[in-house]
Design a protein around this motif. Structure first.
Motif, short mmCIF file in Angstrom:
data_model
loop_
_atom_site.label_atom_id
_atom_site.label_comp_id
_atom_site.label_asym_id
_atom_site.label_seq_id
_atom_site.Cartn_x
_atom_site.Cartn_y
_atom_site.Cartn_z
N ARG A 12 0.74 -1.09 0.14
CA ARG A 12 0.12 0.16 0.14
C ARG A 12 0.68 1.42 0.00
N ARG A 13 2.19 1.01 0.08
CA ARG A 13 3.17 2.21 0.01
C ARG A 13 2.95 3.25 1.11
N LEU A 14 2.83 2.80 2.38
CA LEU A 14 2.44 3.32 3.43
C LEU A 14 3.96 3.99 4.15
N GLU A 15 3.60 5.27 4.47
CA GLU A 15 4.90 5.72 4.83
C GLU A 15 5.04 5.54 6.41
N ILE A 16 3.89 5.45 7.25
CA ILE A 16 4.09 5.29 8.51
C ILE A 16 4.26 3.95 8.86
N ASP A 17 5.18 3.63 9.64
CA ASP A 17 5.61 2.02 10.23
C ASP A 17 5.07 2.07 11.48
N GLN A 87 -23.08 -22.79 -6.32
CA GLN A 87 -24.29 -22.26 -6.99
C GLN A 87 -24.95 -21.14 -6.08
N GLY A 88 -24.92 -19.84 -6.49
CA GLY A 88 -25.72 -18.97 -5.70
C GLY A 88 -24.83 -18.47 -4.48
N VAL A 89 -23.65 -18.96 -4.28
CA VAL A 89 -22.82 -18.41 -3.20
C VAL A 89 -21.49 -17.91 -3.69
N ARG A 90 -21.32 -16.74 -3.63
CA ARG A 90 -19.84 -16.45 -4.18
C ARG A 90 -19.04 -16.07 -2.84
N ALA A 91 -17.94 -15.83 -3.25
CA ALA A 91 -16.85 -15.46 -2.20
C ALA A 91 -17.46 -13.94 -1.98
N ARG A 92 -17.19 -13.40 -0.63
CA ARG A 92 -17.46 -12.37 -0.24
C ARG A 92 -16.30 -11.53 0.46
N GLU A 93 -16.38 -10.11 0.62
CA GLU A 93 -15.39 -9.49 1.19
C GLU A 93 -15.23 -9.93 2.80
N SER A 94 -13.95 -9.90 3.34
CA SER A 94 -13.77 -10.27 4.65
C SER A 94 -14.81 -9.56 5.61
N LEU A 111 -12.16 -3.32 4.29
CA LEU A 111 -11.78 -2.71 3.26
C LEU A 111 -10.45 -2.43 3.05
N LEU A 112 -10.11 -2.13 1.91
CA LEU A 112 -8.87 -1.76 1.58
C LEU A 112 -8.23 -0.61 2.28
N GLY A 113 -9.37 0.34 2.50
CA GLY A 113 -8.95 1.74 3.15
C GLY A 113 -9.22 1.69 4.48
N GLY A 114 -9.61 0.50 5.26
CA GLY A 114 -10.04 0.71 6.56
C GLY A 114 -11.10 -0.31 6.90
N LEU A 115 -11.86 0.02 8.09
CA LEU A 115 -12.86 -1.16 8.56
C LEU A 115 -14.00 -0.09 8.75
N LEU A 116 -15.14 -0.73 7.87
CA LEU A 116 -16.40 -0.35 8.05
C LEU A 116 -17.22 -1.03 9.12
N THR A 117 -17.97 -0.52 10.08
CA THR A 117 -18.75 -0.98 11.06
C THR A 117 -20.35 -0.73 10.66
N LEU A 118 -21.00 -1.81 10.65
CA LEU A 118 -22.37 -1.54 10.15
C LEU A 118 -23.49 -1.91 11.60
N THR A 119 -24.26 -1.22 11.79
CA THR A 119 -25.08 -1.56 13.11
C THR A 119 -26.85 -1.58 12.62
N HIS A 120 -27.09 -1.04 11.32
CA HIS A 120 -28.31 -1.06 10.81
C HIS A 120 -28.76 -2.62 10.76
#
Length: 156
Positions: A12-17, A87-94, A111-120
């Motif tokens: 990800r070419r992140l500068e912060i270690d 059939q009908g079941v595909r791989a999902r995001e983590s 997600l690539l850029g972070g963690l999405l938290t869902l509560t709905h």
């Protein structure tokens, strides 16, 4: 974990270690596996077992760590074999779904850029259905251990 996170930082070419802090956080979270009254169910695609992100030695150590965690009474690991009909079941995001002592439920999507938290409730229901579909494809116990052993053997 250190090798994986170093690779993520590089890719990800992140500068912060912050790898050392991130590893410490993940290792601290593992203590929850031993907490009385908890149950942890993990689902992995077999392909993940074979994806060598680090050296063969590190990869085998990761697979052995997974086998060790599977011996804990609070842990169930399901593996979705590569050849299972999907059939009908595909791989999902983590993602994971957490149910807390107070009854709160959260879905966390990586997600690539972070963690999405869902509560709905509708979002939680969507991820529960996806979880149930994927869990129905998984093998556990001796069958799961055989897939892990085969992935480790493929590194030699």
């Amino acid at each position: 974990m250190t090798e994986v996170l170093r690779g993520v930082r590089r890719d990800r070419r992140l500068e912060i270690d912050d790898v050392a802090d991130a590893v410490a956080t993940r290792m601290e979270r593992q203590r929850h596996l031993h907490r009385p009254g908890t149950r942890w169910v993990f689902l992995l695609e077999e392909a993940v077992l074979r994806y060598q992100y680090a050296t063969a030695d590190v990869h085998r150590e990761q697979l052995e760590h997974l086998m060790t965690a599977m011996r804990l009474p609070s842990v169930v690991v399901g593996i979705i074999p590569m050849g299972v009909p999907r059939q009908g079941v595909r791989a999902r995001e983590s993602f994971d779904i957490d149910t807390f002592d107070d009854g709160a439920v959260k879905a966390h999507v990586e997600l690539l850029g972070g963690l999405l938290t869902l509560t709905h409730p509708a979002d939680i229901a969507l991820y529960r259905r996806a979880w149930d579909d994927l869990r129905g494809l998984a093998v556990v116990g001796d069958e799961a251990r055989a897939l892990i052993r085969a992935a480790a053997a493929a590194t030699e």
